[in-house]
Design a protein around this motif. Structure first.
Motif, PDB file in Angstrom:
ATOM      1  N   ARG A  36       0.841  -1.194   0.000  1.00 61.44           N
ATOM      2  CA  ARG A  36       0.000   0.000   0.000  1.00 61.44           C
ATOM      3  C   ARG A  36       0.881   1.251   0.000  1.00 61.44           C
ATOM      4  O   ARG A  36       1.914   1.285   0.684  1.00 61.44           O
ATOM      5  N   PRO A  37       0.488   2.281  -0.756  1.00 61.81           N
ATOM      6  CA  PRO A  37       1.251   3.528  -0.719  1.00 61.81           C
ATOM      7  C   PRO A  37       1.117   4.195   0.646  1.00 61.81           C
ATOM      8  O   PRO A  37       0.063   4.157   1.279  1.00 61.81           O
ATOM      9  N   SER A  38       2.209   4.785   1.105  1.00 63.12           N
ATOM     10  CA  SER A  38       2.186   5.461   2.404  1.00 63.12           C
ATOM     11  C   SER A  38       1.944   6.959   2.257  1.00 63.12           C
ATOM     12  O   SER A  38       1.595   7.633   3.237  1.00 63.12           O
ATOM     13  N   GLY A  39       2.180   7.471   1.051  1.00 62.47           N
ATOM     14  CA  GLY A  39       2.092   8.910   0.857  1.00 62.47           C
ATOM     15  C   GLY A  39       3.302   9.654   1.375  1.00 62.47           C
ATOM     16  O   GLY A  39       3.338  10.888   1.355  1.00 62.47           O
ATOM     17  N   GLN A  40       4.331   8.910   1.825  1.00 63.30           N
ATOM     18  CA  GLN A  40       5.532   9.538   2.372  1.00 63.30           C
ATOM     19  C   GLN A  40       6.735   9.210   1.496  1.00 63.30           C
ATOM     20  O   GLN A  40       6.841   8.102   0.947  1.00 63.30           O
ATOM     21  N   ALA A  41       7.629  10.158   1.370  1.00 62.65           N
ATOM     22  CA  ALA A  41       8.844   9.933   0.594  1.00 62.65           C
ATOM     23  C   ALA A  41       9.719   8.900   1.282  1.00 62.65           C
ATOM     24  O   ALA A  41       9.762   8.817   2.516  1.00 62.65           O
ATOM     25  N   ALA A  42      10.396   8.099   0.479  1.00 63.29           N
ATOM     26  CA  ALA A  42      11.343   7.113   1.008  1.00 63.29           C
ATOM     27  C   ALA A  42      12.640   7.815   1.376  1.00 63.29           C
ATOM     28  O   ALA A  42      13.241   8.475   0.531  1.00 63.29           O
ATOM     29  N   GLU A  43      13.054   7.683   2.632  1.00 61.79           N
ATOM     30  CA  GLU A  43      14.331   8.245   3.077  1.00 61.79           C
ATOM     31  C   GLU A  43      15.396   7.168   2.914  1.00 61.79           C
ATOM     32  O   GLU A  43      15.610   6.346   3.807  1.00 61.79           O
ATOM     33  N   VAL A  44      16.043   7.174   1.768  1.00 67.27           N
ATOM     34  CA  VAL A  44      16.947   6.087   1.399  1.00 67.27           C
ATOM     35  C   VAL A  44      18.355   6.412   1.883  1.00 67.27           C
ATOM     36  O   VAL A  44      19.003   7.336   1.382  1.00 67.27           O
TER      37      VAL A  44
END
Length: 278
Positions: A36-44
């Motif tokens: 499911r999409p979280s709507g948050q950017a991935a902090e890679v």
């Protein structure tokens, strides 16, 4: 859809989606259930191999031009060997040339990797692609001396293929829906910026549905099984003179619709020489 796995600045591991515009979103759920999409950017912080395989099944001599470059006969059935799941290496992380059990003939092999998404057994060719979760780039790194030399045990295929870091995977997992025909993809490999493999997966002797059907015969393929589908012509062993990997080298593998997997090459940190070394 392009999925990826990563660790964040706190060391927690997540899955993400790499959008077409370059944005990277953190996902909730797991590969084997609902994502499911979280709507948050991935902090890679670190990009990881897209999965931890349950098993790695590998196919040898599966491109026509690769068979020709060695004068090998065209096999009548897929040639199977195994790599340990512990061989997996992440995008950008180093391929380590073994020193405890040393090899002076380590080779690159750019390959299309298939990831099985559901348990399957005795799958027909027509059903095979429905079992696929997705595809990624792979490097079937091979210690040719251990693999080929009879004085090292009569042909140690699994030994020569299963040193740590000998299966880089990534950078993403392209879902099956995004790759309608896995046997119509360009595949290229570069060594230190020089193009050394330039092929298309349509040159496979046994295509992806054939391989899944064969490998699932009387055998359950579990979710997370990775199938390395063989390498095309242009490997280092076939060059004149052969081109073996050396510390300081860099290998890049690019497959159409998936992306580019890059890994530097280093020597394994100094280790006591094994009593089993040649």
């Amino acid at each position: 859809m392009h999925l990826f796995r990563y660790s964040d600045p706190n060391g927690a591991v997540h899955l993400g989606q790499w959008h077409a515009d370059g944005g990277r979103e953190r996902l909730e759920g797991d590969l084997w259930g609902e994502l499911r999409p979280s709507g948050q950017a991935a902090e890679v912080a670190t990009l990881l191999a897209p999965l931890e395989p349950r098993a790695i099944l590998c196919i040898g001599v599966n491109y026509r031009r690769h068979a020709l470059e060695f004068g090998s006969p065209i096999p009548q059935r897929p040639v199977l060997f195994l790599k340990s799941p512990g061989t997996v290496q992440h995008p950008g992380a180093p391929i380590e040339l073994p020193t405890a059990l040393p090899s002076a003939q380590v080779d690159y092999e750019g390959e299309l990797a298939v990831v099985i998404g559901r348990a399957c057994r005795n799958v027909s060719r027509g059903e095979a692609l429905a079992c696929v979760l997705g595809y990624t780039c792979a490097n079937d790194v091979s210690a040719r001396d251990w693999q080929k030399r009879p004085e090292l045990g009569g042909g140690q295929w699994c030994r020569g293929k299963s040193f740590d870091t000998f299966a880089p995977l990534g950078p993403v997992l392209a879902t099956a829906a995004s790759i309608p025909d896995p046997n119509a993809l360009s595949l290229r490999t570069w060594l230190n910026g020089e193009l050394v493999q330039d092929a298309n997966t349509d040159d496979m002797i046994f295509d992806v549905p054939d391989l899944i059907s064969f490998l699932s015969g009387s055998t359950t393929l579990l979710p997370g099984t990775v199938i390395l589908t063989g390498t095309p012509s242009g490997v280092g062993m076939a060059a004149d003179p052969p081109r073996w990997l050396r510390p300081g080298d860099a290998v890049a593998i690019e497959i159409e619709g998936i992306g580019r997997l890059e890994n530097p090459v280093v020597a394994e940190e100094a280790a006591a020489v094994s009593p089993w070394s040649p």
